[in-house]
Design an enzyme around this catalytic site. Structure first.
Site, short mmCIF file in Angstrom:
data_model
loop_
_atom_site.label_atom_id
_atom_site.label_comp_id
_atom_site.label_asym_id
_atom_site.label_seq_id
_atom_site.Cartn_x
_atom_site.Cartn_y
_atom_site.Cartn_z
N GLU A 51 0.83 -1.21 0.00
CA GLU A 51 0.00 0.00 0.00
C GLU A 51 0.86 1.26 0.00
O GLU A 51 0.54 2.24 -0.65
CB GLU A 51 -0.95 0.01 1.20
CG GLU A 51 -2.13 -0.95 1.06
CD GLU A 51 -2.97 -0.65 -0.18
OE1 GLU A 51 -3.11 0.51 -0.57
OE2 GLU A 51 -3.48 -1.62 -0.78
N CYS A 85 -11.02 5.68 -14.96
CA CYS A 85 -11.53 6.98 -14.55
C CYS A 85 -10.35 7.91 -14.25
O CYS A 85 -10.20 8.43 -13.15
CB CYS A 85 -12.44 6.82 -13.33
SG CYS A 85 -13.46 8.27 -12.98
N CYS A 107 -14.57 6.27 -20.52
CA CYS A 107 -15.93 6.05 -20.02
C CYS A 107 -16.61 4.90 -20.79
O CYS A 107 -17.49 4.23 -20.24
CB CYS A 107 -16.75 7.33 -20.14
SG CYS A 107 -16.04 8.69 -19.18
N CYS A 109 -16.24 1.79 -18.85
CA CYS A 109 -16.47 1.89 -17.40
C CYS A 109 -17.73 1.14 -16.97
O CYS A 109 -18.80 1.31 -17.57
CB CYS A 109 -16.59 3.36 -16.99
SG CYS A 109 -16.93 3.56 -15.23
N CYS A 124 -23.32 7.10 -13.96
CA CYS A 124 -22.42 8.20 -13.62
C CYS A 124 -23.06 9.55 -13.95
O CYS A 124 -23.40 9.84 -15.09
CB CYS A 124 -21.11 8.03 -14.39
SG CYS A 124 -19.92 9.35 -14.06
N1 ADE Z 1 -3.25 2.49 -4.66
C1 ADE Z 1 -3.17 2.33 -3.35
N2 ADE Z 1 -3.44 1.06 -3.01
C2 ADE Z 1 -3.68 0.41 -4.14
C3 ADE Z 1 -4.02 -0.92 -4.44
N3 ADE Z 1 -4.14 -1.82 -3.49
N4 ADE Z 1 -4.21 -1.24 -5.72
C4 ADE Z 1 -4.08 -0.31 -6.68
N5 ADE Z 1 -3.77 0.96 -6.46
C5 ADE Z 1 -3.56 1.32 -5.20
#
Ligand code: ADE
Length: 347
Positions: A35, A190, A197, A200, A206
């Site tokens: 993350e 997006c 779009c 999407c 939307c």
């Molecule tokens: N940005 C932050 N966490 C992410 C994730 N798990 N997958 C894709 N983009 C992200």
């Protein structure tokens, strides 16, 4: 159950990636590292760094004990190095406070450097199966467009609405697929410019798409109003071609450097000049201004060049002043924009 969430989860199931090295694991440390890496970096780049990083620092304690430079070296190329420094510091804190186990409570996670509300939520959803809403930059854009929330998402009022919406939209049941789908939708379809779009899964509902305002939503960051100041810089030259400089006060901008005498207006500059010298220039006028941006304000620097000759009282420099020969200006400790102003008035 919101149709929005169902469509996004289905899209993730159908078109998303399910085999990334930080998926299909409940290793909270691995998820945390991923993350942090994904915060400002695309998945394809993270894929080149994550496995090596995990090999080198396989758990919280190994990262906590690592040498800072080794951690930075493993991050080398990913950019935004404060992420690596924060991660390392956070690993030390997790070791001290939680015995090396990534904590589950949101307050404990958010107490760690580099983990904000959305990152804490993502770690909790993916590692612990919690019921949290995420709202990173990409997700803000998806929600703002889908529900036509105008204004810049960094505005507290807009951000509050988006968080409330993110919570309301949470589907029942497991959230990992939906959460991943929401992030991926923002990262891949997006997008800020040229969104796709046509592909999407939620274009049908939307509100920005329906009103052809996808390119207007979310609103841009408001232009920051930096204060502007205008000052007239007197370029007084004596018959030998020397220029009058004055030393700046020791503190404040350009502290201690030599500069041109500054005035609030051309009139004030000329009045001061006439009080001490004979002004030979027949119709002294302002030259072309130079804009200089300081961190906190913009300065419009207006040059006013005049030829002066000694008045009967002479034109000795007063304390804190200096007549400097043109050839010596290069060596004088002048602020760069003042030097630029002088160079321009030479030509
Ligand atoms: N940005 C932050 N966490 C992410 C994730 N798990 N997958 C894709 N983009 C992200």
């Amino acid at each position: 159950v919101s149709a929005f969430a169902v469509r996004i989860a289905e899209w993730q199931e159908r078109s998303g990636r399910h085999d990334l090295p930080w998926q299909n694991t409940s290793d909270a440390y691995a998820i945390w590292v991923s993350e942090i890496m994904l915060q400002q970096t695309q998945v394809t780049s993270v894929l080149r760094y994550f496995p090596r990083f995990m090999q080198r620092f396989p758990d919280v304690i190994s990262l906590a004990r690592a040498v800072d430079d080794d951690v930075l070296a493993s991050w080398s190329g990913l950019g935004y190095y404060s992420r690596a420094r924060n991660l390392k510091r956070a690993a030390e804190l997790v070791t001290e406070r939680h015995g090396g186990r990534v904590p589950e409570p949101v307050d404990d996670l958010m107490a760690l450097p580099g983990i904000g509300r959305s990152t804490a939520a993502a770690i909790r959803v993916f590692a612990f199966g919690s019921r949290d809403a995420i709202l990173d930059g990409n997700v803000k854009r998806v929600l703002a467009r889908s529900f036509a929330i105008e204004g810049w998402p960094g505005t507290p009022a807009v951000e509050r609405r988006l968080w409330a919406l993110a919570r309301e939209l949470l589907p029942d049941g497991p959230l990992a697929g939906y959460t991943q789908g929401l992030m991926d939708l923002g990262a891949t379809l997006c997008t800020r410019t040229r969104p796709r779009c046509g592909d999407c899964p939620v274009a049908g509902e939307c509100r920005a798409f329906a009103s052809a305002s996808v390119d207007r939503i979310p609103g841009p960051r408001p232009r920051q109003q930096t204060p502007r100041r205008r000052a007239v810089f007197l370029i007084a030259r004596d018959p030998l071609g020397r220029v009058l400089l004055e030393r700046r006060p020791p503190s404040g901008i350009w502290g201690g450097l030599w500069s041109l005498p500054e005035f609030g207006s051309a009139e004030a500059a000329l009045a001061a000049c006439r009080a001490r010298f004979r002004v030979e220039t027949r119709a002294p006028g302002e030259g072309r201004p130079l804009q200089h941006a300081f961190t906190h304000f913009k300065l419009e620097m207006v040059p006013l060049a005049v030829r002066v000759s000694p008045s009967p009282g002479g034109h000795a420099a007063e304390p804190g002043e200096l007549w400097v020969a043109a050839a010596a200006l290069d060596e004088a400790p002048l602020p760069a924009p003042v030097r630029a102003l002088l160079a321009r008035e030479e030509g």
